[in-house]
Design an enzyme around this catalytic site. Structure first.
Site, PDB file in Angstrom:
ATOM      1  N   LYS A 124      -7.746   6.851 -19.510  1.00 32.23           N
ATOM      2  CA  LYS A 124      -7.972   7.392 -20.845  1.00 32.23           C
ATOM      3  C   LYS A 124      -6.695   7.286 -21.692  1.00 32.23           C
ATOM      4  CE  LYS A 124     -12.094   8.239 -19.302  1.00 32.23           C
ATOM      5  NZ  LYS A 124     -12.033   8.445 -17.899  1.00 32.23           N
TER       6      LYS A 124
ATOM      7  N   TYR B 164     -15.869  17.262 -15.878  1.00 29.85           N
ATOM      8  CA  TYR B 164     -16.338  15.891 -16.005  1.00 29.85           C
ATOM      9  C   TYR B 164     -17.422  15.653 -14.930  1.00 29.85           C
ATOM     10  CZ  TYR B 164     -16.518  10.924 -15.077  1.00 29.85           C
ATOM     11  OH  TYR B 164     -16.967   9.661 -14.827  1.00 29.85           O
TER      12      TYR B 164
ATOM     13  N   ASP C 252      -6.629  19.219 -14.319  1.00 32.79           N
ATOM     14  CA  ASP C 252      -6.977  17.900 -14.852  1.00 32.79           C
ATOM     15  C   ASP C 252      -6.515  17.891 -16.315  1.00 32.79           C
ATOM     16  OD1 ASP C 252      -8.209  15.726 -16.049  1.00 32.79           O
ATOM     17  OD2 ASP C 252     -10.047  15.892 -14.878  1.00 32.79           O
TER      18      ASP C 252
ATOM     19  N   ARG D 118       0.852  -1.208   0.000  1.00 30.73           N
ATOM     20  CA  ARG D 118       0.000   0.000   0.000  1.00 30.73           C
ATOM     21  C   ARG D 118       0.882   1.251   0.000  1.00 30.73           C
ATOM     22  NH1 ARG D 118      -1.926   1.426   4.546  1.00 30.73           N
ATOM     23  NH2 ARG D 118      -2.740  -0.595   5.169  1.00 30.73           N
TER      24      ARG D 118
HETATM   25  C1  LIG Z   1     -11.632  14.735 -17.630  1.00 34.25           C
HETATM   26  C2  LIG Z   1     -11.847  13.596 -16.679  1.00 34.25           C
HETATM   27  N1  LIG Z   1     -11.378  13.686 -15.434  1.00 34.25           N
HETATM   28  C3  LIG Z   1     -11.552  12.688 -14.539  1.00 34.25           C
HETATM   29  C4  LIG Z   1     -12.238  11.537 -14.865  1.00 34.25           C
HETATM   30  C5  LIG Z   1     -12.420  10.458 -13.835  1.00 34.25           C
HETATM   31  O1  LIG Z   1     -11.539   9.404 -14.070  1.00 34.25           O
HETATM   32  P1  LIG Z   1     -11.868   7.862 -13.757  1.00 34.25           P
HETATM   33  O2  LIG Z   1     -13.061   7.476 -14.575  1.00 34.25           O
HETATM   34  O3  LIG Z   1     -10.601   7.168 -14.148  1.00 34.25           O
HETATM   35  O4  LIG Z   1     -12.142   7.772 -12.296  1.00 34.25           O
HETATM   36  C6  LIG Z   1     -12.734  11.401 -16.161  1.00 34.25           C
HETATM   37  C7  LIG Z   1     -13.482  10.182 -16.552  1.00 34.25           C
HETATM   38  O5  LIG Z   1     -14.127  10.157 -17.585  1.00 34.25           O
HETATM   39  C8  LIG Z   1     -12.540  12.455 -17.096  1.00 34.25           C
HETATM   40  O6  LIG Z   1     -13.010  12.388 -18.361  1.00 34.25           O
END
Ligand SMILES: Cc1ncc(COP(=O)(O)O)c(C=O)c1O
Length: 381
Positions: free
Chosen positions: A197, A100, A172, A48
């Site tokens: 992604k 998101y 992000d 961990r």
């Molecule tokens: C721009 C963005 N940030 C964060 C996330 C969240 O990531 P996760 O689905 O890996 O938890 C996503 C998921 O689609 C996203 O498109």
């Protein structure tokens, strides 16, 4: 090292035990000790805290984002949550209003009773942004380009303000990836990724990442992660590490195909608006040219009719594009934000930022462009 070399070699070494060129999957939860509190390897005690496969990925993440420390999580949201948990009741976060859906859901529902105050604003209104800053403001959260409307925020301009007020600034970087945009070089303190992604790149895992500019903040977040547990397992760490090694090749093709899909849609008689920063008509085209190397593979659009049924009918007819959540894999995907990725954003909030019922979001993959355009043509017909 330059970027294309870094994705392959950044922070990587042949395996110390065997000389294996590719980091092995250290599928172990614990590490032997010679005497209580004296592990054989000083860096590894319990997985961990650290695991060598995850460490190799974390070194790669730090390298490609030009940061001091990388951390790998079980999902993008676990990474975001780890950062937000470092704040306390009374603290304030200023966040972009177009996010998101899952990030918005976390901020507004999971942290609803935490005492942390969130402001959701248009981050291009720098006067409004500055007017909200007070001594409780601890974090600025920006997604650029945004999911799904491809809005941009000026990272450098925002960072000048956050630095002046000593506020942490997190970006992000999921849509752009460090191939296209390096927030830490532009003045941000933290980069976050849904590595599910483009970094993973093959729609075969869930993962998240935080990368910090300064080691001290990275250590603080590492403690938070260790103490709360949202770590990435060794198998998935290996897969993200492998994905990163072709990031530059994949992104180049995503960008080429994204641009051609956006131009095709822009000239199509049934389409009203196309949201893609590579189009000169896009309101943030100049900013995109300034802070991004190219424009990526995400394209959103809506219909002249404004009818949700047109979007649904299109999404039922695509054959090479797969109707599915997520993005950033080698295969092309199509999404209906109001029913899928952004269903958790309240309808009035969606409309406020422009996520209409007829909006479609495409993740343009790396297939042959002729096949992708033919698929769009037949589905629109
Ligand atoms: C721009 C963005 N940030 C964060 C996330 C969240 O990531 P996760 O689905 O890996 O938890 C996503 C998921 O689609 C996203 O498109």
């Amino acid at each position: 090292m330059k970027f294309n070399t870094k994705v392959i070699h950044g922070g990587q070494h042949p395996d110390a035990a065997t000389g294996a060129v590719m980091t092995p999957i250290y599928q172990t939860s614990t590490f032997a000790q010679t005497s209580p509190g004296k592990p054989i390897h000083p860096d590894y005690e319990y997985a961990r805290a650290t695991n060598p496969t995850r460490s190799a990925l974390e070194n790669a993440l730090a390298s490609i984002e030009n940061g001091a420390k990388g951390l790998a999580f079980s999902s993008g949201l676990a990474a975001t949550d780890c950062l937000i948990r470092t704040l306390k009741a009374g603290d304030e976060i200023i966040s972009m209003d177009d996010l998101y859906g899952g990030t918005y859901r976390m901020f507004t529902r999971i942290y609803k009773d935490s005492g942390i105050k969130f402001h959701f604003i248009d981050m291009n209104d720098l006067d409004k942004f500055q007017s909200l800053i007070n001594e409780n403001t601890k974090l600025v959260w920006v997604e650029t380009p945004t999911n799904p409307l491809m809005k941009l925020a000026d990272i450098e301009a925002i960072s000048k303000i956050t630095k002046k007020h000593k506020i942490l600034f997190a970006v992000d970087n999921t849509f752009a990836t460090p191939y296209l945009q390096k927030p830490l070089d532009l003045g941000a303190d933290i980069v976050m990724h849904s590595a599910t992604k483009y970094l993973g790149g093959h729609s075969d895992l869930m993962a998240g990442a935080l990368v910090t500019k300064e080691a001290e903040l990275g250590d603080k977040l590492h403690f938070q992660q260790f103490a709360t547990g949202g770590i990435l397992g060794p198998m998935d760490s290996f897969l993200v590490l492998r994905g990163i090694k072709t990031l530059h090749l994949r992104m180049q093709r995503h960008c080429e195909n994204g641009q051609k899909v956006a131009e095709f849609l822009k000239n199509h008689p049934k389409i009203k608006a196309v949201y893609y920063p590579g189009l000169p008509s896009h309101p943030f085209h100049d900013l995109a040219k300034k802070q991004m190397k190219a424009f990526g593979g995400m394209v959103s659009f809506n219909f002249k009719s404004g009818e949700m049924n047109d979007a649904i009918s299109f999404l039922e007819k695509v054959k090479i594009f797969t109707l599915a959540e997520s993005l950033g894999g080698v295969e092309s995907l199509a999404n209906h934000p109001i029913n899928m990725s952004h269903a958790s954003v309240p309808a009035e909030k969606r409309l406020e930022v422009g996520i209409t019922d007829d909006l479609v979001r495409l993740s343009v993959g790396v297939e042959d462009i002729e096949d992708l355009l033919a698929d769009l043509e037949q589905a629109l017909a």
